[in-house]
Scaffold this active site. Structure first.
Site, PDB file in Angstrom:
ATOM      1  N   ARG A  47       0.818  -1.271  -0.101  1.00 37.83           N
ATOM      2  CA  ARG A  47       0.018   0.086   0.129  1.00 37.83           C
ATOM      3  C   ARG A  47       0.972   1.136  -0.141  1.00 37.83           C
ATOM      4  NH1 ARG A  47      -2.001  -3.764   3.331  1.00 37.83           N
ATOM      5  NH2 ARG A  47      -4.112  -4.296   3.460  1.00 37.83           N
ATOM      6  N   SER A 110       6.709  -5.331   7.489  1.00 34.40           N
ATOM      7  CA  SER A 110       6.122  -6.341   8.406  1.00 34.40           C
ATOM      8  C   SER A 110       6.853  -7.446   8.413  1.00 34.40           C
ATOM      9  CB  SER A 110       4.557  -6.732   8.125  1.00 34.40           C
ATOM     10  OG  SER A 110       4.036  -5.555   7.735  1.00 34.40           O
ATOM     11  N   ASP A 163       4.212  -3.528  11.180  1.00 36.14           N
ATOM     12  CA  ASP A 163       2.943  -3.009  10.978  1.00 36.14           C
ATOM     13  C   ASP A 163       2.146  -3.187  12.405  1.00 36.14           C
ATOM     14  OD1 ASP A 163       3.210  -5.976  11.336  1.00 36.14           O
ATOM     15  OD2 ASP A 163       1.688  -6.675   9.874  1.00 36.14           O
TER      16      ASP A 163
END
Ligand code: ADP
Ligand code: MG
Length: 445
Positions: A47, A110, A163
């Site tokens: 993203r 992450s 994350d």
């Protein structure tokens, strides 16, 4: 879990739980203002985000662009992966007209990272199916900065965060009782706010707030108390990271469908429930977790959705109703176990923080939230997100049910699981705000 948390905080290598320092000692509190960007590189989706915030916890504007990470990039070279990320940011920025704004960039990454500061850290190892050998040991913020420079962008990473930490940051931005965050997506992990004096492996660690966010890397949690089955062992054998991420392999989206597939495959071998049409069940990862969820959530009287998934995705036509019921049952058991283990992990964190209603047994500090007898349990918020948790209501129900079962109704009522949407990315942008030079005065956590 609590025992392993203590061990991981006492020394590096003291536990399978890495309990990583994040250098995040201040969380957004709603006073941040301006436009910030972030990149969220997870397991499945990637993203790019732009967040515009105003004082008073107001998100004036947010823009999120998703795209899947091409499979070949997860096994290619460091440069190719980071070029892909940098180019996506470049194309995103070209479509915005805030050219003059000083850009603070949050980078959500992450995977387990050993941080050197809030804006740098080296990759310990890949998880969730990624395997790009030459990235291990490298500073991933530097890798991204280099790629950004290669494509001519004048922007550098201000905050490198896990994350879970991004999710905690967004949770805290809205609600200051947020003390922990959990991800249940392709993988699973959690972080929470720890007192610096409890982080024994880092003597003399000083922060303004007296606290620091610790990234547990709980996906790697292991204990002989975990109910490991034959299927868990077979699954582990199929993965690139054998003997690691044992907790994750029982809980997260990357693996649940495969566990169910292994059970169904064994049933097909040892009985004739699937007739002769069960060859496809020998293909690893043919049953993805969203299909496992679709099977479990089929509430039609004749289980027509189960029939469709079996037919279209597993190439098993004409399974009788009785067999379809059996398949639902298998998916249910795999789901329920995952949810209950995740709930137990959350209670572990609450216990470590003295917020599980047991009067702070696991805590040595009276200020850490334990309650004296007769007092109301303290309100606690856990920010939570991830595609599996958000996309699969049955898993959420089982998780809530297990929390009540372990904590009791009264204490469970004081614990709120708050779903944040794109928190891992938005939170990273907010942390970039907190840690950029033009930030507001930092208010300690
Ligand atoms: P990441 O940030 O790691 O890319 P996400 O948090 O977006 O991952 O979660 C993606 C994972 O969530 C998928 O791999 C899938 O296993 C699981 N998932 C997504 N949607 C659903 C759904 N509707 N039901 C069950 N699992 C889902
Ligand atoms: Mg994610």
């Amino acid at each position: 879990m609590v025992v392993e948390m203590h061990a991981g905080l006492a020394s590096d290598g003291g536990s399978k739980l890495k309990m990583l320092l994040t250098f995040v000692d201040a969380l957004p509190n709603g006073n941040e203002e301006g436009i910030y960007y972030s990149i969220d590189l997870g397991g499945t989706n990637f993203r790019v985000l732009r967040v515009e915030v105003g004082a008073g916890s107001v998100i004036i504007n947010q823009k999120v662009e998703h795209q899947p990470i091409p499979e070949e990039l997860t096994k290619g070279t460091t440069e190719d992966l980071f070029n892909f990320v940098a180019l996506a940011l470049k194309s995103f920025l070209e479509r915005e007209d805030d050219q003059d704004v000083k850009r603070a960039l949050g980078f959500t990454f992450s995977f387990p990272v050993r941080q050197n500061s809030v804006s740098s850290g080296s990759l310990i190892r890949w998880t969730k199916g990624f395997s790009i050998e030459d990235t291990v040991g490298k500073d991933v913020a530097q890798c991204l900065n280099d790629a950004l420079a290669r494509c001519g962008l004048n922007v550098r990473v201000t905050a490198l965060v896990n994350d879970t930490v991004g999710t905690l940051a967004l949770g805290h931005y809205y609600d200051e009782d947020t003390v922990a965050a959990v991800i249940i997506g392709s993988g699973t992990n959690a972080c929470y706010i720890e007192r610096t004096d409890a982080i024994i492996k880092c003597q003399g660690l000083l922060t303004n707030s007296g606290g620091m966010v610790v990234n547990m890397e709980w996906g790697n949690f292991w204990s002989s108390h975990l109910p490991r089955t034959l299927y868990d062992i077979s699954l582990d054998d199929e993965t690139q990271n054998r003997n690691d991420q044992g907790f994750e392999k029982m809980i997260s989206g990357m693996y649940l469908g495969e566990i169910a597939r292994l059970v169904l495959h064994r049933m097909a071998q040892e009985s004739d429930v699937f007739g002769d049409a069960a060859d496809s069940l020998s293909n690893p990862f043919i049953l993805s977790t969203p299909f496992l969820a679709a099977i479990r959530e089929d509430d039609s009287p004749d289980l027509s959705e189960v029939r469709r998934v079996l037919q279209e995705h597993l190439k098993i036509p004409d399974a009788p109703l009785k067999t379809r019921r059996l398949v639902v049952k298998v998916c249910d058991i795999v789901t329920r176990r995952a949810a209950r283990l995740a709930a137990a992990g959350i209670v572990g964190i609450l216990k470590k923080l003295g917020r599980d209603g047991s009067g702070g047994v696991a805590s040595t500090s009276s200020s850490s939230g334990g309650r004296a007898r007769g007092q109301q349990p303290r309100r606690t918020v856990v920010a939570i997100e991830g595609g599996l948790y958000q996309g699969y209501p049955v898993l959420r129900e089982y998780l809530d049910e297990a929390l009540v079962e372990i904590l009791g109704e009264e204490v469970a009522r004081s614990v709120t699981l708050r779903v944040t949407e794109d928190g891992s990315g938005i939170g990273a942008a907010l942390l970039a705000a907190v840690h950029s030079s033009n930030s507001q005065q930092q208010v300690p956590i």
